[in-house]
Design an enzyme around this catalytic site. Structure first.
Site, mmCIF file in Angstrom:
data_model
loop_
_atom_site.group_PDB
_atom_site.id
_atom_site.type_symbol
_atom_site.label_atom_id
_atom_site.label_comp_id
_atom_site.label_asym_id
_atom_site.label_seq_id
_atom_site.Cartn_x
_atom_site.Cartn_y
_atom_site.Cartn_z
ATOM 1 N N ASP A 61 0.805 -1.220 0.000
ATOM 2 C CA ASP A 61 0.000 0.000 0.000
ATOM 3 C C ASP A 61 0.840 1.274 0.000
ATOM 4 O OD1 ASP A 61 -2.976 -0.906 0.482
ATOM 5 O OD2 ASP A 61 -1.769 -2.135 1.821
ATOM 6 N N GLU A 66 -0.440 9.510 1.695
ATOM 7 C CA GLU A 66 -1.179 10.406 2.583
ATOM 8 C C GLU A 66 -1.354 9.806 3.975
ATOM 9 O OE1 GLU A 66 -5.289 12.937 2.414
ATOM 10 O OE2 GLU A 66 -5.452 10.793 1.991
ATOM 11 N N ASP A 67 -1.455 8.495 4.062
ATOM 12 C CA ASP A 67 -1.749 7.865 5.347
ATOM 13 C C ASP A 67 -0.586 7.895 6.318
ATOM 14 O OD1 ASP A 67 -4.416 7.197 4.774
ATOM 15 O OD2 ASP A 67 -3.768 5.450 3.628
ATOM 16 N N ARG A 86 1.415 -1.675 7.253
ATOM 17 C CA ARG A 86 1.756 -0.396 6.631
ATOM 18 C C ARG A 86 2.740 0.427 7.470
ATOM 19 N NH1 ARG A 86 -2.723 3.003 3.908
ATOM 20 N NH2 ARG A 86 -0.765 3.712 2.979
ATOM 21 N N ARG A 131 -9.192 2.509 10.953
ATOM 22 C CA ARG A 131 -7.742 2.693 11.007
ATOM 23 C C ARG A 131 -7.284 3.727 12.048
ATOM 24 N NH1 ARG A 131 -5.662 0.642 6.044
ATOM 25 N NH2 ARG A 131 -6.913 -1.215 5.625
ATOM 26 N N HIS A 161 -11.821 5.491 5.421
ATOM 27 C CA HIS A 161 -11.293 6.708 6.024
ATOM 28 C C HIS A 161 -12.323 7.826 5.972
ATOM 29 C CE1 HIS A 161 -7.071 5.190 4.802
ATOM 30 N NE2 HIS A 161 -7.138 5.124 6.122
ATOM 31 N N CYS A 248 -5.174 10.113 -1.528
ATOM 32 C CA CYS A 248 -4.272 9.144 -0.876
ATOM 33 C C CYS A 248 -2.859 9.153 -1.444
ATOM 34 C CB CYS A 248 -4.810 7.725 -1.028
ATOM 35 S SG CYS A 248 -6.501 7.482 -0.496
#
Length: 264
Positions: A61, A66-67, A86, A131, A161, A248
């Site tokens: 991923d 962005e995460d 991740r 998340r 999200h 993202c």
């Protein structure tokens, strides 16, 4: 607006991506790369300078940069992604962002994905999602309140999200899927609702008054244009299979703010 966009190429292992709400479908890796390249061209057309993060071929991923961080004008907060697979993505992002911002980091037991943080002025709306947990929201609040920001929690359901359900598309205007997040969480703001046939159409990337939006959601795009919002459609079908959207795939930093934050 002169801006810096941090991006990362699509990993060949994306076929093993984390999924929460979608059934697994075959992902065309080459098409995903082509669509990602078109996305980068769209960023460049909006005067973004592109900086590539190191590739992470074994992290499925990793394209969804962005995460890994919440980036504000004065500071960046390195997240602790909600999916354990991740968490290795944040190391290279930390190195890159350290050149542009003072850094804070989310620590256990907190979980926080950057895709759950939506900035509107001096308010950060943060999704309580699969998340991101309460501890993550509380840690983020402690960091950003030092810089004059408020943090408001916004529970989400039915999606990964907060930014799957709502994003900013103009000053004080949000594009929203009210089935996934309540408009009541965003008092005083205006709304454009997605077309009901396009529940994933609420994800849009606002840059200097213009919006990048997934081409697949043409009816919602029509609503944006009817509201006078300039829209740049990009094909995003393959990354959508990995529960990704147009926000993202980049971390956007204003260059002038970046320089001042580091005293340059």
């Amino acid at each position: 607006m002169n801006a810096l966009a941090l991006v990362r190429e699509v990993s060949p292992s994306i076929v093993r991506c984390e999924l929460t709400h979608l059934a697994r479908e075959p992902i065309d890796y080459q098409l995903a790369r082509d669509q990602h390249a078109a996305y980068i061209r769209a960023l460049e057309s909006l005067d973004c300078r592109i900086e590539f993060l190191p590739p992470e071929p074994e992290l499925p991923d990793a394209v969804f940069v962005e995460d890994t961080a919440v980036v504000l004008d004065e500071v960046a907060v390195i997240t602790r992604p909600g999916a354990e697979s991740r968490r290795g993505e944040t190391d290279s992002v930390t190195t890159a962002l350290a050149r542009y911002r003072p850094l804070h980091s989310i620590v256990p037991p907190a979980r926080l994905d950057g895709g759950d943080a939506l900035r509107v002025g001096q308010i950060l709306y943060v999704g309580l999602s699969p998340r991101t947990n309460i501890a993550g929201i509380e840690q983020l609040a402690r960091f950003v309140e030092l810089y004059g920001y408020q943090v408001h929690a916004a529970p989400v359901s039915g999606c990964l999200h907060l930014k799957s359900a709502v994003t900013a598309v103009a000053d004080h205007t949000l594009l929203i899927n009210p089935a996934w997040v309540s408009p009541r969480a965003f008092a005083g703001l205006k709304f454009i609702e997605v077309d009901p046939s396009e529940p994933f159409g609420a994800n849009a990337l606002l840059i200097d008054g213009q919006v990048i939006h997934a081409a697949e959601y043409s009816r919602t795009r029509g609503r944006l244009r009817a509201a006078g919002i300039p829209v740049h459609p990009v094909e995003a079908s393959e990354l959508a299979k990995a529960e990704g959207g147009v926000t993202c795939c980049s971390l956007i930093l204003a260059d002038s703010k970046a320089s001042r934050a580091r005293g340059r």
